[in-house]
Scaffold this motif. Structure first.
Motif, PDB file in Angstrom:
ATOM      1  N   TYR A  30      70.374  12.894 -18.990  1.00 35.07           N
ATOM      2  CA  TYR A  30      70.298  13.079 -18.200  1.00 35.07           C
ATOM      3  C   TYR A  30      70.814  14.620 -17.745  1.00 35.07           C
ATOM      4  N   GLU A  31      70.086  15.385 -16.966  1.00 33.89           N
ATOM      5  CA  GLU A  31      70.574  16.384 -15.996  1.00 33.89           C
ATOM      6  C   GLU A  31      71.302  16.371 -14.960  1.00 33.89           C
ATOM      7  N   THR A  32      71.395  15.770 -14.104  1.00 36.25           N
ATOM      8  CA  THR A  32      72.369  15.614 -12.603  1.00 36.25           C
ATOM      9  C   THR A  32      73.164  14.725 -12.307  1.00 36.25           C
ATOM     10  N   LEU A  33      71.992  13.228 -12.234  1.00 34.43           N
ATOM     11  CA  LEU A  33      72.810  12.681 -11.635  1.00 34.43           C
ATOM     12  C   LEU A  33      72.240  11.711 -13.008  1.00 34.43           C
ATOM     13  N   LYS A  34      73.004  10.241 -12.945  1.00 37.00           N
ATOM     14  CA  LYS A  34      72.717   8.937 -14.085  1.00 37.00           C
ATOM     15  C   LYS A  34      73.305   7.866 -12.957  1.00 37.00           C
ATOM     16  N   ILE A  35      73.249   6.648 -13.014  1.00 38.24           N
ATOM     17  CA  ILE A  35      73.202   5.019 -11.796  1.00 38.24           C
ATOM     18  C   ILE A  35      73.287   4.651 -13.049  1.00 38.24           C
ATOM     19  N   THR A  36      74.100   3.609 -13.501  1.00 34.94           N
ATOM     20  CA  THR A  36      73.727   2.027 -14.317  1.00 34.94           C
ATOM     21  C   THR A  36      74.292   1.400 -13.142  1.00 34.94           C
ATOM     22  N   ILE A  37      73.706   0.164 -13.392  1.00 29.92           N
ATOM     23  CA  ILE A  37      73.719  -0.939 -12.295  1.00 29.92           C
ATOM     24  C   ILE A  37      73.872  -2.068 -13.480  1.00 29.92           C
ATOM     25  N   GLY A  38      75.414  -3.008 -12.572  1.00 32.17           N
ATOM     26  CA  GLY A  38      75.652  -4.142 -13.827  1.00 32.17           C
ATOM     27  C   GLY A  38      75.046  -4.460 -15.490  1.00 32.17           C
ATOM     28  N   ALA A  39      74.118  -5.294 -15.100  1.00 31.35           N
ATOM     29  CA  ALA A  39      73.428  -5.081 -17.154  1.00 31.35           C
ATOM     30  C   ALA A  39      73.493  -4.753 -17.298  1.00 31.35           C
ATOM     31  N   GLU A  40      72.735  -3.361 -16.458  1.00 30.61           N
ATOM     32  CA  GLU A  40      72.474  -2.301 -17.213  1.00 30.61           C
ATOM     33  C   GLU A  40      73.435  -1.217 -17.875  1.00 30.61           C
ATOM     34  N   ASN A  41      74.371  -1.828 -18.056  1.00 26.92           N
ATOM     35  CA  ASN A  41      75.663  -1.064 -18.787  1.00 26.92           C
ATOM     36  C   ASN A  41      75.753  -1.761 -19.986  1.00 26.92           C
ATOM     37  N   SER A  42      75.960  -0.102 -20.803  1.00 34.81           N
ATOM     38  CA  SER A  42      76.073  -0.963 -22.321  1.00 34.81           C
ATOM     39  C   SER A  42      77.514  -2.228 -22.712  1.00 34.81           C
ATOM     40  N   ALA A  43      78.533  -1.518 -21.702  1.00 32.13           N
ATOM     41  CA  ALA A  43      79.351  -2.853 -21.686  1.00 32.13           C
ATOM     42  C   ALA A  43      80.172  -3.723 -21.237  1.00 32.13           C
ATOM     43  N   GLY A  44      79.764  -4.511 -21.957  1.00 33.34           N
ATOM     44  CA  GLY A  44      79.652  -6.390 -21.614  1.00 33.34           C
ATOM     45  C   GLY A  44      80.546  -5.988 -20.314  1.00 33.34           C
ATOM     46  N   ILE A  45      81.903  -5.654 -20.215  1.00 29.99           N
ATOM     47  CA  ILE A  45      83.043  -5.665 -19.602  1.00 29.99           C
ATOM     48  C   ILE A  45      82.596  -4.588 -17.926  1.00 29.99           C
ATOM     49  N   LEU A  46      81.448  -3.784 -17.988  1.00 28.50           N
ATOM     50  CA  LEU A  46      80.945  -3.455 -16.716  1.00 28.50           C
ATOM     51  C   LEU A  46      79.729  -3.478 -16.331  1.00 28.50           C
ATOM     52  N   LYS A  47      79.515  -5.137 -16.675  1.00 26.22           N
ATOM     53  CA  LYS A  47      78.224  -5.941 -16.107  1.00 26.22           C
ATOM     54  C   LYS A  47      78.146  -6.462 -14.670  1.00 26.22           C
ATOM     55  N   ASN A  48      79.793  -6.296 -14.223  1.00 27.28           N
ATOM     56  CA  ASN A  48      79.422  -6.583 -12.346  1.00 27.28           C
ATOM     57  C   ASN A  48      80.067  -5.084 -12.106  1.00 27.28           C
ATOM     58  N   CYS A  49      80.184  -4.246 -12.518  1.00 28.78           N
ATOM     59  CA  CYS A  49      79.917  -2.846 -12.264  1.00 28.78           C
ATOM     60  C   CYS A  49      78.658  -2.173 -11.882  1.00 28.78           C
ATOM     61  N   SER A  50      78.764  -1.505 -11.232  1.00 26.07           N
ATOM     62  CA  SER A  50      77.825   0.126 -11.431  1.00 26.07           C
ATOM     63  C   SER A  50      78.899   1.533 -12.172  1.00 26.07           C
ATOM     64  N   VAL A  51      77.948   2.491 -12.068  1.00 26.16           N
ATOM     65  CA  VAL A  51      78.025   3.273 -12.223  1.00 26.16           C
ATOM     66  C   VAL A  51      78.117   4.644 -12.146  1.00 26.16           C
ATOM     67  N   ILE A  52      78.214   5.808 -11.266  1.00 25.23           N
ATOM     68  CA  ILE A  52      77.608   6.608 -10.892  1.00 25.23           C
ATOM     69  C   ILE A  52      78.088   7.989 -11.328  1.00 25.23           C
ATOM     70  N   SER A  53      76.971   8.755 -11.912  1.00 26.84           N
ATOM     71  CA  SER A  53      77.565  10.039 -13.058  1.00 26.84           C
ATOM     72  C   SER A  53      77.006  11.244 -12.705  1.00 26.84           C
ATOM     73  N   ALA A  54      77.865  12.497 -12.453  1.00 31.01           N
ATOM     74  CA  ALA A  54      77.348  13.332 -12.293  1.00 31.01           C
ATOM     75  C   ALA A  54      77.580  14.453 -13.254  1.00 31.01           C
ATOM     76  N   LYS A  55      76.399  15.384 -13.525  1.00 32.70           N
ATOM     77  CA  LYS A  55      77.041  16.652 -14.099  1.00 32.70           C
ATOM     78  C   LYS A  55      77.861  17.817 -13.893  1.00 32.70           C
ATOM     79  N   TYR A  56      78.729  18.160 -14.439  1.00 30.10           N
ATOM     80  CA  TYR A  56      78.878  19.890 -13.543  1.00 30.10           C
ATOM     81  C   TYR A  56      79.147  20.863 -14.923  1.00 30.10           C
ATOM     82  N   ARG A  57      78.961  21.649 -14.015  1.00 34.29           N
ATOM     83  CA  ARG A  57      78.579  22.921 -15.689  1.00 34.29           C
ATOM     84  C   ARG A  57      80.492  23.760 -15.639  1.00 34.29           C
ATOM     85  N   ILE A  58      80.435  23.624 -16.858  1.00 33.54           N
ATOM     86  CA  ILE A  58      82.026  24.288 -17.304  1.00 33.54           C
ATOM     87  C   ILE A  58      81.088  26.080 -17.136  1.00 33.54           C
TER      88      ILE A  58
END
Length: 340
Positions: A273-301
């Motif tokens: 992904y280039e800027t923003l990625k959001i994975t919700i519940g079962a979309e997460n690869s880790a089973g422990i995150l099945k009830n969680c959402s993850v919002i990720s964003a890129k920053y430039r180094i």
């Protein structure tokens, strides 16, 4: 889905985010002026349940949103999302002051500051690359249908791979293809290489060799990637009461003790992904995150490298607030990197 169902679904999502309990038709009727009766809302909710957007817990007459509902809601948010420029500028000044005044490791500071601001678990990936780009490659034909691929990184590291082909290939054709691939793949980031598509006019054997070379270059550069991970605000998940099971909570806390597990679960495919990625519940690869959402964003180094910053919380998180916040934060972080 018709407009009325969309309004009811969004009302249920808003209510569940606020109340953290199953939502019934009477609750929606009281909280929102939809211009329809409670009975009509109840019928629409039954339809939404049949469509997979709502779930009925066994112990309640109300409904809760499914992962499918949150995905529909998030996708609709992203269509018309606007950042608060004034808030972004004030946030940038706060971030700059924190970076200057504090003696703690800067990325650790910046991760903690975001977690403290939002009251969510926050994780930052800071990559350091041994060979951020391929300097050049060379294809050698050894005869008897055997090719050797040599890859040299700009760090000076060298790797070679043997590759058998199904048909004979002359030296001149190998040399020509080698020069083409060298131009196509060298001096590019891993993300750019992944996006490369070879022309359809290539012969089957040329395409096979090109794809093999491309994949080996990606593997080579990915192996050369080192990273630091900073996580903070792990205990914030407990304030939401979404992880009520003690064993599940322990697994969640243990998850953040292992940097390799965090990397594989959150950042392994960060080039996708280039800027923003959001994975919700079962979309997460880790089973422990099945009830969680993850919002990720890129920053430039720097011009060649980017990092990732992620917010982790229950699926009933306030997506509108958090998406805007992490986009403002990552944009400011990119602009302040000379202080890090």
């Amino acid at each position: 889905m018709d407009e009325r169902k969309i309004e009811i679904l969004k009302a249920i999502i808003y209510s569940y985010i606020d109340l953290a309990e199953p939502i019934g038709s009477r609750t929606i009727s009281k909280l929102y002026d939809l211009g329809i009766s409670s009975a009509t809302i109840r019928n629409e909710m039954a339809d939404l349940e049949d469509m997979g957007y709502l779930i009925k817990p066994h112990t309640s007459a109300g409904r809760i949103p499914s992962d499918k509902a949150y995905r529909f809601y998030v996708d609709s948010l992203l269509e018309n999302l606007e950042l608060d420029i004034e808030r972004q500028e004030s946030l940038k000044k706060e971030m700059e002051k924190k970076l200057i005044d504090d003696n703690e490791e800067p990325y650790k500071r910046i991760t903690k500051a975001l977690s403290d601001w939002l009251n969510y678990t926050t994780v930052t990936l800071v990559p350091t690359l041994r060979g951020s780009q391929m300097k050049y490659l060379k294809l050698l034909y050894l005869g008897n249908n055997l090719l050797k691929l040599l890859i040299v990184a700009d760090s000076g590291e060298v790797e070679d791979y043997d590759f058998y082909i199904d048909e004979d290939f002359d030296f001149e054709s190998v040399d020509k293809l080698s020069n083409y691939l060298n131009i196509k793949l060298s001096k590019k980031s891993t993300a750019d290489i992944k996006a490369i598509e070879f022309p359809k006019e290539m012969s089957d054997i040329e395409l096979e060799i090109s794809e093999f070379s491309k994949n080996k270059v990606i593997d080579f550069l990915e192996r050369g990637k080192e990273y630091r991970i900073y996580s903070t605000g792990i205990g914030n998940i407990m304030t939401f009461n979404d992880l009520k099971d003690t064993e599940e909570l322990k697994k969640f806390l243990d998850f953040f003790e292992d940097s390799e597990t965090i990397f594989k679960s959150l950042f392994l495919n960060s080039d996708d992904y280039e800027t923003l990625k959001i994975t919700i519940g079962a979309e997460n690869s880790a089973g422990i995150l099945k009830n969680c959402s993850v919002i990720s964003a890129k920053y430039r180094i720097d011009p060649l490298q980017s990092g990732d910053i992620s917010i982790i919380g229950p699926t009933r998180m306030d997506y509108y607030r958090l998406i805007r916040a992490i986009l403002m934060y990552s944009k400011n972080l990119s602009e302040l990197n000379d202080l890090l």
